[in-house]
Design an enzyme around this catalytic site. Structure first.
Site, PDB file in Angstrom:
ATOM      1  N   LYS A 140       0.875  -1.175   0.000  1.00 17.34           N
ATOM      2  CA  LYS A 140       0.000   0.000   0.000  1.00 17.34           C
ATOM      3  C   LYS A 140       0.910   1.222   0.000  1.00 17.34           C
ATOM      4  O   LYS A 140       2.072   1.131   0.403  1.00 17.34           O
ATOM      5  CB  LYS A 140      -0.866  -0.003   1.250  1.00 17.34           C
ATOM      6  CG  LYS A 140      -1.920  -1.085   1.249  1.00 17.34           C
ATOM      7  CD  LYS A 140      -2.935  -0.781   2.323  1.00 17.34           C
ATOM      8  CE  LYS A 140      -3.686  -2.038   2.723  1.00 17.34           C
ATOM      9  NZ  LYS A 140      -4.279  -1.880   4.036  1.00 17.34           N
ATOM     10  N   HIS A 143       1.734   6.526   3.190  1.00 21.03           N
ATOM     11  CA  HIS A 143       0.932   7.750   3.190  1.00 21.03           C
ATOM     12  C   HIS A 143       1.460   8.793   4.166  1.00 21.03           C
ATOM     13  O   HIS A 143       2.455   8.570   4.866  1.00 21.03           O
ATOM     14  CB  HIS A 143      -0.546   7.441   3.417  1.00 21.03           C
ATOM     15  CG  HIS A 143      -0.852   6.720   4.689  1.00 21.03           C
ATOM     16  ND1 HIS A 143      -0.624   7.272   5.915  1.00 21.03           N
ATOM     17  CD2 HIS A 143      -1.378   5.480   4.921  1.00 21.03           C
ATOM     18  CE1 HIS A 143      -0.998   6.424   6.849  1.00 21.03           C
ATOM     19  NE2 HIS A 143      -1.450   5.318   6.273  1.00 21.03           N
ATOM     20  N   HIS A 146       2.431   7.855   7.590  1.00 18.86           N
ATOM     21  CA  HIS A 146       3.711   7.159   7.742  1.00 18.86           C
ATOM     22  C   HIS A 146       4.874   8.151   7.708  1.00 18.86           C
ATOM     23  O   HIS A 146       5.873   7.974   8.396  1.00 18.86           O
ATOM     24  CB  HIS A 146       3.887   6.100   6.651  1.00 18.86           C
ATOM     25  CG  HIS A 146       2.846   5.028   6.707  1.00 18.86           C
ATOM     26  ND1 HIS A 146       2.040   4.723   5.635  1.00 18.86           N
ATOM     27  CD2 HIS A 146       2.441   4.227   7.719  1.00 18.86           C
ATOM     28  CE1 HIS A 146       1.206   3.761   5.993  1.00 18.86           C
ATOM     29  NE2 HIS A 146       1.427   3.449   7.246  1.00 18.86           N
TER      30      HIS A 146
END
Ligand code: ARG
Length: 583
Positions: A140, A143, A146
């Protein structure tokens, strides 16, 4: 003891002789004056009032300012303290300037790159803190959350190291669960080995998006993904081989990006690495009688008593959950590192989750101190973070975009650009881009949301990372041009201009700012201090020339600017920024 500490002690000592308050209590009440004055320290009467009231000779409630005046008159000047004055309900103290300047600058001189924390007593054995940060999910996108976790965690790591902790930094990857089954199924359909090697993070994400679209139409995919994940859970080597390859390639490319940010982890762990500990989690919970079976056959810990709902521990089909895996990973960390404190840098949206996790841990280990020292270091959302390439955000693209933006500025300054050359400029632009992103992220209280702005964060005149780097490089420039050795003994009487003493005071406040930042784990305290320090440096450097001044004056000023630069350097390093010497 820090230089500032010696002056505070001198104040506390005198006050303790003429009041009923004791030295440690007075020390607690000393602070930087809240209003701008000529004084360097203020004793807040409010903090001493309770004790003073017990003294029959003091009539405090009616006339605090009279008391302050009378007390100020009793203070005697000595080699550290010059003046004492009443200011409302504060007692202000002015220091002997030359002595103060000497002690502060010599302290920086002796402590150099450890100024700010060198005075903190070293314990015989360093306590260990485990910091869980960054922790992206493989397949994933990385983002904004993070990114913030990476920045906050790295700050927490550096400031704990400064405070004499042994730090274990763990990147707890989201690398397990049904989505890896889905990814594997997707890879069979859309995978491309060359693409995977070229840019694993992008490619795996592409595959993941495509297979998710397919899965919406075709229920068979979901069944295949489940079956695949089940094979992984059962330890099927073939299934695991593929997953391990994805995981390793992802870690490898993350490492490259972390290097750009000057971030190193002591351990890449993750949800996949704690299998062996899961049975222990169930055992400990059972031993404390904490598990209750729900109607559908799942197991949970009832936390209603603490207003925390029910914490699910095991699904009806026997599989574990995010919380179970976090508990297992706590057991692993406890065994491996014997930590005394553990921090989790994760967005505030997981606050409820961490409350549950910590409560369960505490109930599981009622006698263990470490189980009460678990802390969630939360932070708000970043709005509007995107690159030109699309909506999914990849850290690498963000760093590249910041670098490009700075390169555009640098190309405008043709003369300088030619001097540094393309490669040099690229390196500087990368550092400046990273500094801009980091400072934008750390300049407000961490729980606040903020809006990502390319223009605002790269403005060299605003309160930005670019500005701080510029201030540092400029100060290095003064040193290079002056060509004067930095020596701890000079005529400190020569640093008597307001700008010089203002800067000395700024420098002297650094250790207390570091401590404050450490206590609250709020990097904004340090960031805002560094802005003020840089402004004071720039003001002083405009009026106090080094090169061309009379040698003894030049020598004293050089030590002052060097100390300011060293303080800025140390502050930036704590924030995880590599200070630039030239730009
Ligand atoms: N991978 C998780 C996420 O992206 C964050 C993990 C935080 N650390 C932890 N021990 N739970 O939301």
């Amino acid at each position: 003891m820090a230089a500032v500490g010696r002056f505070k002690h001198a104040i506390a000592k005198q006050l303790s002789l003429i009041t009923t308050c004791c030295e440690p209590q007075i020390l607690q009440a000393i602070r930087t004056p809240p209003k701008k004055t000529n004084a360097q320290f203020a004793v807040s009467l409010a903090k001493l009032a309770a004790t003073l009231r017990q003294d029959p000779n003091v009539n405090l409630p009616n006339n605090p300012s009279i008391w302050c005046k009378a007390t100020a008159n009793k203070i005697q000047a000595n080699d550290l303290i010059a003046t004492a004055t009443a200011d409302g309900s504060n007692l202000n103290f002015g220091v002997q300037q030359t002595e103060f300047t000497k002690q502060v600058l010599q302290e920086v001189y002796h402590e150099k790159t450890t100024y700010g924390w060198a005075h903190i007593p070293k314990p015989r054995e360093k306590p260990t803190v485990v910091i869980d940060y960054s922790s992206p999910n493989i397949a994933k996108p990385f983002h904004a959350g993070h990114l913030r976790s990476t920045i906050m965690g790295n700050f927490a790591k550096r400031i704990h190291q400064a405070m004499n902790y042994k730090v274990v930094g763990i990147n707890y990857l989201g690398d397990w669960g049904k989505q890896y089954g889905l990814l594997a199924v997707g890879f069979e359909r859309y995978g491309d080995e060359d693409e995977l090697k070229k840019n694993p993070i992008h490619h795996l994400y592409d595959v993941y998006v495509k297979i998710n679209v397919d899965a919406r139409e075709d229920p068979e995919i979901d069944r295949l993904a489940n079956a695949y994940f089940k094979r992984m859970e059962e330890g099927d080597e073939k299934a695991l081989l593929q997953w391990r390859r994805f995981r390793n390639l992802s870690i490898e490319s993350y490492t490259g990006i972390y290097d750009r940010l000057d971030i190193q982890f002591d351990m890449y762990s993750g949800e996949s690495q704690i299998h062996d500990y899961i049975p222990h989690v169930y055992q400990h919970l059972q031993r404390q009688n904490l598990l209750t079976k729900t109607d559908d056959g799942a197991y949970a810990v009832d936390l209603e008593k603490y207003n925390l709902g029910k914490a699910m521990i095991q699904r009806a089909d026997g599989t574990s959950l995010y919380l179970t895996r976090d508990l297992a990973s706590l057991l692993m960390r406890r065994d491996k590192f014997k930590f005394s404190k553990a921090l989790y840098a994760v967005g505030v949206e997981q606050e409820g989750y961490f409350k549950q996790l910590f409560k369960v841990a505490e109930l599981m280990f009622p006698e263990d101190a470490w189980a009460k020292q678990l802390q969630h270091v939360g932070f708000g959302r970043i709005n509007g973070m995107s690159t030109r390439k699309g909506t999914a955000v990849f850290l690498q693209d963000i760093l590249d975009a910041a670098q490009d933006k700075i390169m555009d500025y640098m190309r405008n300054d043709t003369a300088k650009y030619e001097l540094i050359g393309e490669d040099g400029a690229k390196m500087i632009a990368d550092q400046l881009g990273v500094s801009a992103i980091l400072i934008q992220d750390m300049k407000s209280k961490r729980n606040k949301n903020y809006t990502f702005s390319w223009d605002r964060m790269t403005d060299a005149r605003g309160d930005t990372g670019v500005f701080l780097q510029y201030a540092h490089a400029r100060a290095c420039g003064i040193e290079r041009k002056a060509e004067i050795d930095i020596r701890p003994n000079c005529d400190f009487d020569l640093l008597k201009e307001d700008e010089a003493f203002e800067l000395v005071q700024m420098i002297s406040q650094f250790p207390e700012q570091v401590e404050m930042s450490f206590t609250t784990l709020e990097p904004c305290t340090l960031v805002n201090y560094l802005f003020k320090l840089s402004h004071a440096t720039s003001l002083a450097s405009h009026s106090l020339r080094v090169k061309g001044s009379e040698p003894s004056v030049a020598e004293a000023r050089m030590l002052l600017f060097w100390a300011a630069r060293t303080t800025l350097h140390n502050g930036l390093s704590l924030l995880g920024i590599r200070p630039l010497e030239q730009m």
